[in-house]
Design an enzyme around this catalytic site. Structure first.
Site, mmCIF file in Angstrom:
data_model
loop_
_atom_site.group_PDB
_atom_site.id
_atom_site.type_symbol
_atom_site.label_atom_id
_atom_site.label_comp_id
_atom_site.label_asym_id
_atom_site.label_seq_id
_atom_site.Cartn_x
_atom_site.Cartn_y
_atom_site.Cartn_z
ATOM 1 N N CYS A 1 3.411 -1.993 12.433
ATOM 2 C CA CYS A 1 3.337 -2.627 11.115
ATOM 3 C C CYS A 1 4.349 -3.762 11.083
ATOM 4 C CB CYS A 1 3.664 -1.600 10.035
ATOM 5 S SG CYS A 1 3.776 -2.326 8.389
ATOM 6 N N ASN A 2 3.871 -4.958 10.818
ATOM 7 C CA ASN A 2 4.770 -6.113 10.801
ATOM 8 C C ASN A 2 5.726 -6.066 9.620
ATOM 9 O OD1 ASN A 2 3.611 -8.367 12.870
ATOM 10 N ND2 ASN A 2 2.036 -7.002 12.117
ATOM 11 N N ASP B 1 2.022 3.038 10.560
ATOM 12 C CA ASP B 1 1.671 1.855 9.766
ATOM 13 C C ASP B 1 1.480 2.329 8.328
ATOM 14 O OD1 ASP B 1 0.816 -0.824 9.140
ATOM 15 O OD2 ASP B 1 -1.243 -0.115 9.146
ATOM 16 N N SER B 2 1.288 1.358 7.432
ATOM 17 C CA SER B 2 1.040 1.698 6.031
ATOM 18 C C SER B 2 -0.367 2.248 5.816
ATOM 19 C CB SER B 2 1.202 0.449 5.169
ATOM 20 O OG SER B 2 0.261 -0.529 5.585
ATOM 21 N N CYS C 1 -0.086 -9.329 10.826
ATOM 22 C CA CYS C 1 -0.256 -8.051 10.127
ATOM 23 C C CYS C 1 -1.278 -7.282 10.940
ATOM 24 C CB CYS C 1 -0.767 -8.289 8.700
ATOM 25 S SG CYS C 1 -1.334 -6.778 7.868
ATOM 26 N N THR C 2 -0.991 -6.019 11.205
ATOM 27 C CA THR C 2 -1.862 -5.276 12.121
ATOM 28 C C THR C 2 -3.235 -4.982 11.528
ATOM 29 O OG1 THR C 2 -0.741 -3.252 11.404
ATOM 30 C CG2 THR C 2 0.006 -4.255 13.469
ATOM 31 N N HIS C 3 -3.402 -5.203 10.224
ATOM 32 C CA HIS C 3 -4.742 -5.069 9.647
ATOM 33 C C HIS C 3 -5.659 -6.229 10.048
ATOM 34 C CE1 HIS C 3 -3.000 -2.039 6.957
ATOM 35 N NE2 HIS C 3 -4.195 -1.803 6.450
ATOM 36 N N TYR D 1 2.316 -2.040 1.975
ATOM 37 C CA TYR D 1 3.707 -2.353 2.276
ATOM 38 C C TYR D 1 3.994 -3.839 2.010
ATOM 39 C CZ TYR D 1 4.931 1.946 4.925
ATOM 40 O OH TYR D 1 5.228 3.224 5.323
ATOM 41 N N GLY D 2 2.962 -4.651 2.171
ATOM 42 C CA GLY D 2 3.153 -6.104 2.241
ATOM 43 C C GLY D 2 3.664 -6.758 0.978
#
Ligand code: DGL
Length: 271
Positions: free
Chosen positions: A75-76, A12-13, A189-191, A44-45
């Site tokens: 990470c989406n 992921d970022s 978003c995985t966050h 990244y978003g």
């Protein structure tokens, strides 16, 4: 070394993919995991699709070179921009690739009662149209409301300050979702699962929040079982971290989010 003794590579970022790793550590405790947090290139978003493809290829190649039996894009934004390229890279190396987006879309389309599904995601993921395509492909007529949240992943990655400004920002992302009457919201978003309580309070208890972790862990389990690569000869495996940004802040945030010790398990990498 047989392939089944290699770790599962997850990336992921930053710390968001830990929400996926968390489910994997619970569902697949015997496996080893190698997590790469590309925090040196966070966020990244707000990157272009081209920049994301470049980063995702560098990271995926770095993990494949270190030796992994599977690649998980947790990470989406990276999945939306580079899922196909990374699947191709994995196929060339004989390594399966598991990604987010598809699993959450399937869950949302299945559980929504009123057919009104929301997607809260980074600008890159919304711009890619990946969720809309995934939801459209499932054969159920759905009304989809997508909201791009440029500030939310950075708020979570920086943590842990949640002041009035943060509440106002998050509320502004929730307003259009409430107005649209969604009964199901994909946290795209995985966050975002890390602020699920705040989102749930603003949206109301009746809105179902859909996250990727559990479905991803199940997909990994199925894929490894089909390849006869599951680890079965021990109870608990190891987990280690590679970080392209500041290691101390990653360890501090990661320890809090995973509720497992990260100290001594994280090292800096240049990629
Ligand atoms: N966690 C990532 C995602 O799922 C990206 C957050 C970011 O770097 O902006 O999209």
């Amino acid at each position: 070394m047989t392939r089944s003794t290699l770790p599962i590579g997850v990336f992921d970022s930053g710390v968001g993919g830990l929400t996926v790793l968390h489910e994997c550590l619970i569902s697949l405790p015997a496996e080893d995991f190698l997590y790469l947090g590309d925090s040196g290139h966070f966020p990244y978003g707000t990157k272009s699709a081209e920049e994301l493809r470049d980063r995702a290829q560098v990271i995926a190649t770095g993990l494949l070179e270190r030796g992994v039996k599977m690649l998980v894009i947790a990470c989406n934004s990276a999945t939306a921009a580079a899922g196909d390229e990374i699947r191709q890279l994995g196929a060339e190396a004989g390594v399966p690739v598991v990604t987010v987006v598809g699993p959450e879309a399937e869950i949302a389309a299945t559980i929504s009662g009123n057919g009104k599904v929301g997607v809260l995601a980074t600008p890159a993921t919304v711009a890619s149209g990946a969720y809309r395509r995934a939801l459209d492909s499932l054969g159920r007529p759905l009304t989809v409301t997508e909201v791009a949240a440029p500030d939310l992943a950075p708020i979570i990655q920086q943590g842990p300050t949640f002041d009035q400004g943060v509440l106002d920002t998050v509320r502004s992302y929730c307003d259009p979702l409430r107005e649209a009457g969604v009964d199901t919201l994909i946290l795209g978003c995985t966050h975002y699962p890390l602020v699920a309580p705040m989102l749930q309070r603003m949206l109301g208890r009746d809105v179902s929040l859909v996250t990727a972790g559990h479905a991803i862990a199940a997909a990994i389990q199925r894929e490894l079982a089909s390849r006869d690569e599951l680890t079965t000869d021990r109870i608990e495996g190891d987990y280690r971290f590679l970080v392209t940004g500041d290691v101390d802040s990653f360890v501090e945030a990661g320890t809090r989010f995973l509720q497992l010790p990260l100290a001594g398990r994280a090292e800096k990498v240049e990629l």
